[in-house]
Design a protein around this motif. Sequence first.
Motif, PDB file in Angstrom:
ATOM      1  N   PHE A   8      15.061  34.877 -30.638  1.00  0.00           N
ATOM      2  CA  PHE A   8      14.017  34.611 -29.760  1.00  0.00           C
ATOM      3  C   PHE A   8      14.617  33.432 -28.750  1.00  0.00           C
ATOM      4  O   PHE A   8      14.403  33.546 -27.567  1.00  0.00           O
ATOM      5  N   TRP A   9      15.084  32.269 -29.231  1.00  0.00           N
ATOM      6  CA  TRP A   9      15.513  31.297 -28.675  1.00  0.00           C
ATOM      7  C   TRP A   9      17.022  31.685 -27.791  1.00  0.00           C
ATOM      8  O   TRP A   9      16.795  31.431 -26.597  1.00  0.00           O
ATOM      9  N   THR A  10      17.672  32.630 -28.057  1.00  0.00           N
ATOM     10  CA  THR A  10      18.831  32.918 -27.329  1.00  0.00           C
ATOM     11  C   THR A  10      18.325  33.776 -26.067  1.00  0.00           C
ATOM     12  O   THR A  10      18.773  33.529 -24.999  1.00  0.00           O
ATOM     13  N   TYR A  11      17.461  34.436 -26.348  1.00  0.00           N
ATOM     14  CA  TYR A  11      17.098  35.404 -25.244  1.00  0.00           C
ATOM     15  C   TYR A  11      15.947  34.530 -24.186  1.00  0.00           C
ATOM     16  O   TYR A  11      15.938  34.730 -23.043  1.00  0.00           O
ATOM     17  N   SER A  12      15.518  33.564 -24.751  1.00  0.00           N
ATOM     18  CA  SER A  12      14.487  32.557 -24.126  1.00  0.00           C
ATOM     19  C   SER A  12      15.427  31.777 -22.901  1.00  0.00           C
ATOM     20  O   SER A  12      15.324  31.609 -21.838  1.00  0.00           O
ATOM     21  N   LEU A  41      14.140  26.929 -21.944  1.00  0.00           N
ATOM     22  CA  LEU A  41      13.990  27.998 -22.434  1.00  0.00           C
ATOM     23  C   LEU A  41      12.888  28.888 -21.708  1.00  0.00           C
ATOM     24  O   LEU A  41      12.004  28.048 -21.341  1.00  0.00           O
ATOM     25  N   CYS A  42      12.749  30.019 -21.307  1.00  0.00           N
ATOM     26  CA  CYS A  42      11.627  30.780 -20.817  1.00  0.00           C
ATOM     27  C   CYS A  42      11.268  31.834 -21.853  1.00  0.00           C
ATOM     28  O   CYS A  42      11.667  32.813 -22.257  1.00  0.00           O
ATOM     29  N   PRO A  43      10.297  31.319 -22.718  1.00  0.00           N
ATOM     30  CA  PRO A  43       9.700  32.004 -23.885  1.00  0.00           C
ATOM     31  C   PRO A  43       9.367  33.517 -23.508  1.00  0.00           C
ATOM     32  O   PRO A  43       9.425  34.359 -24.325  1.00  0.00           O
ATOM     33  N   VAL A  44       8.940  33.785 -22.560  1.00  0.00           N
ATOM     34  CA  VAL A  44       8.416  34.906 -22.111  1.00  0.00           C
ATOM     35  C   VAL A  44       9.651  35.967 -22.190  1.00  0.00           C
ATOM     36  O   VAL A  44       9.323  37.205 -22.587  1.00  0.00           O
ATOM     37  N   VAL A  49      12.179  40.145 -25.235  1.00  0.00           N
ATOM     38  CA  VAL A  49      13.237  41.004 -25.940  1.00  0.00           C
ATOM     39  C   VAL A  49      12.828  41.278 -27.335  1.00  0.00           C
ATOM     40  O   VAL A  49      13.417  42.256 -27.946  1.00  0.00           O
ATOM     41  N   THR A  50      12.364  40.246 -27.969  1.00  0.00           N
ATOM     42  CA  THR A  50      12.073  40.494 -29.435  1.00  0.00           C
ATOM     43  C   THR A  50      10.995  41.717 -29.769  1.00  0.00           C
ATOM     44  O   THR A  50      11.325  42.268 -30.495  1.00  0.00           O
ATOM     45  N   VAL A 122      22.119  46.119 -20.542  1.00  0.00           N
ATOM     46  CA  VAL A 122      22.888  44.896 -21.267  1.00  0.00           C
ATOM     47  C   VAL A 122      22.441  44.911 -22.670  1.00  0.00           C
ATOM     48  O   VAL A 122      23.333  44.427 -23.467  1.00  0.00           O
ATOM     49  N   LEU A 123      21.200  45.215 -23.132  1.00  0.00           N
ATOM     50  CA  LEU A 123      20.656  44.730 -24.538  1.00  0.00           C
ATOM     51  C   LEU A 123      21.438  45.432 -25.779  1.00  0.00           C
ATOM     52  O   LEU A 123      22.139  44.428 -26.657  1.00  0.00           O
ATOM     53  N   PRO A 124      21.868  46.719 -25.625  1.00  0.00           N
ATOM     54  CA  PRO A 124      22.555  47.159 -27.058  1.00  0.00           C
ATOM     55  C   PRO A 124      23.824  46.548 -27.117  1.00  0.00           C
ATOM     56  O   PRO A 124      24.235  46.155 -28.243  1.00  0.00           O
ATOM     57  N   GLY A 125      24.693  46.449 -26.102  1.00  0.00           N
ATOM     58  CA  GLY A 125      25.883  45.666 -26.141  1.00  0.00           C
ATOM     59  C   GLY A 125      25.935  44.177 -26.569  1.00  0.00           C
ATOM     60  O   GLY A 125      26.724  43.630 -27.514  1.00  0.00           O
ATOM     61  N   LEU A 126      24.863  43.392 -26.040  1.00  0.00           N
ATOM     62  CA  LEU A 126      24.709  42.221 -26.234  1.00  0.00           C
ATOM     63  C   LEU A 126      24.246  41.868 -27.667  1.00  0.00           C
ATOM     64  O   LEU A 126      24.750  40.810 -28.284  1.00  0.00           O
TER      65      LEU A 126
END
Length: 182
Positions: A8-12, A41-44, A49-50, A122-126
Amino acid sequence: MELWLWKFWTYSFLGLLLEKAYAAVSPRRGGARRCCLLLPLCPVYGLGVTAVLLLPPQLTQSPLGMALWGGLTATAVEYGVHVWYECLLGVRFWDYQGVWGNLRGRVCVPFSLAWGLLLAAVLPGLEQVLTPLLEKIPPEVTYAALLVFTADALLSSRVLLRAGDPEAVRVPLIRMREKRAA
């Protein structure tokens, strides 16, 4: 649980970087920071992503599935977060009123498509790179980060409730720098 907090924090944080990049190339947005916390951080984005990562794997296995279901999920989260900000904090951090296919200015078709494509690309590789790194973070660090995050969320919420203005949570140094540049 600790891994999900870090995701959550990383993607924020990555969402904040994405916002900054978009603001740098978008003439309408300028350099505005559109987040509800003092922390970078942008929590949205973290919530979006979570939520996508929690989808059943059969929905997101293929790039098309990730684009479709991921995009729809991220859009639903964006809508819900916007309602939460508006109803509970009395602020609007973004407004898509002038954008085609918008729903009450909270979400719009072009950004929904963009989220879906970005997630698929991007998401699967990340996730393959990030997850092993985040799993190595000691629990003590997680608890300390959670205390800082919680304090910031409470303080930022209080400031937003009192001010009723999203600019209230912008770091004063950033505001001063932007005034000098204008």
